[in-house]
Design an enzyme around this catalytic site. Structure first.
Site, mmCIF file in Angstrom:
data_model
loop_
_atom_site.group_PDB
_atom_site.id
_atom_site.type_symbol
_atom_site.label_atom_id
_atom_site.label_comp_id
_atom_site.label_asym_id
_atom_site.label_seq_id
_atom_site.Cartn_x
_atom_site.Cartn_y
_atom_site.Cartn_z
ATOM 1 N N SER A 14 34.355 -25.032 16.726
ATOM 2 C CA SER A 14 33.518 -25.881 17.574
ATOM 3 C C SER A 14 33.602 -25.528 19.051
ATOM 4 O O SER A 14 32.776 -25.976 19.843
ATOM 5 C CB SER A 14 33.884 -27.359 17.379
ATOM 6 O OG SER A 14 35.172 -27.631 17.902
ATOM 7 N N LYS A 20 37.378 -30.980 22.616
ATOM 8 C CA LYS A 20 35.979 -30.958 23.039
ATOM 9 C C LYS A 20 35.902 -31.000 24.563
ATOM 10 O O LYS A 20 36.876 -31.328 25.251
ATOM 11 C CB LYS A 20 35.217 -32.165 22.464
ATOM 12 C CG LYS A 20 35.123 -32.210 20.945
ATOM 13 C CD LYS A 20 34.216 -31.135 20.399
ATOM 14 C CE LYS A 20 34.025 -31.269 18.893
ATOM 15 N NZ LYS A 20 35.256 -30.938 18.140
#
Length: 207
Positions: free
Chosen positions: A130, A168
């Site tokens: 990710s 993230k």
């Protein structure tokens, strides 16, 4: 110093070689693979003999905590200072991130990779892709500084609603928080509340 057996010399020379090239010592498993010993118990036995003979020093409470004892035969070894940083295997809500039950192992990092108090640092193993467009790949180790606040654009470790840690990029929007993956094929995560665990300050990748 007392004379070494052939096997002890092999192990000692391998440890020196790894320290010279990587700046930190090998694991017991790596030593065994390098010298052809399948049993970690046998490797530990040889390490104990090396310590008794004054060639190395070890800390039994920490993996990889092997230090070459400086003497006339090896004082030219360029050993970089290392710190042993906890590797967090799981993150549990309401429990301090570096609580004993969360720690899988301790990993030696060259000291120059950290720029803050060692007690505030931990490592997470990256799983998934990710964050590949930020250069963070599956299998990397991210070096994290414990903190509960973040600024827009920071790469953070946050607790998800499923009580799992995720890496993230952080953004605070008008009425929500956005956790943005650095992968153009993935969608952002929107949350009403977010629990920031730490800020990513570095990356370690074994070549």
């Amino acid at each position: 110093m007392r004379e070494l057996t052939k096997r002890q010399s092999e192990i000692y020379n391998y440890i020196k070689q790894v320290v010279q090239t990587k700046g930190y010592p090998p694991s017991v498993r790596e030593i065994g693979e390098a010298v052809g010993l399948a049993s970690s118990f046998t490797v530990h036995g040889h390490l104990s003999r090396l310590e008794e003979k004054g060639y190395i020093e070890g800390d039994p409470t920490k993996p990889r905590a092997i230090e070459i004892v400086s003497d006339q035969t090896n004082d030219n070894i360029n050993m970089e200072e290392t710190i042993h940083v906890p590797v967090i295997g799981k993150v549990t809500a309401g429990v301090p991130i570096t609580a004993v039950e969360n720690i899988e192992e301790y990993f030696p990092l060259p000291e120059h990779l950290t720029s803050t108090h060692n007690s505030d640092i931990f490592i997470l193993n990256v799983v998934g892709d990710s964050m590949i467009e930020a250069g963070i790949l599956d299998g990397d180790k991210v070096i994290v500084r414990s903190q509960t606040i973040a600024e827009n654009g920071d790469i953070i470790v946050a607790m998800t609603e499923e009580d799992e840690a995720t890496v993230k990029r952080f953004y605070k929007e008008k009425n929500r928080y956005r956790l943005q993956p650095e992968n153009s094929t993935m969608e952002p995560i929107y949350l009403d509340n977010v629990a920031v665990i730490g800020k990513v300050i570095g990356l370690y990748r074994e070549m």
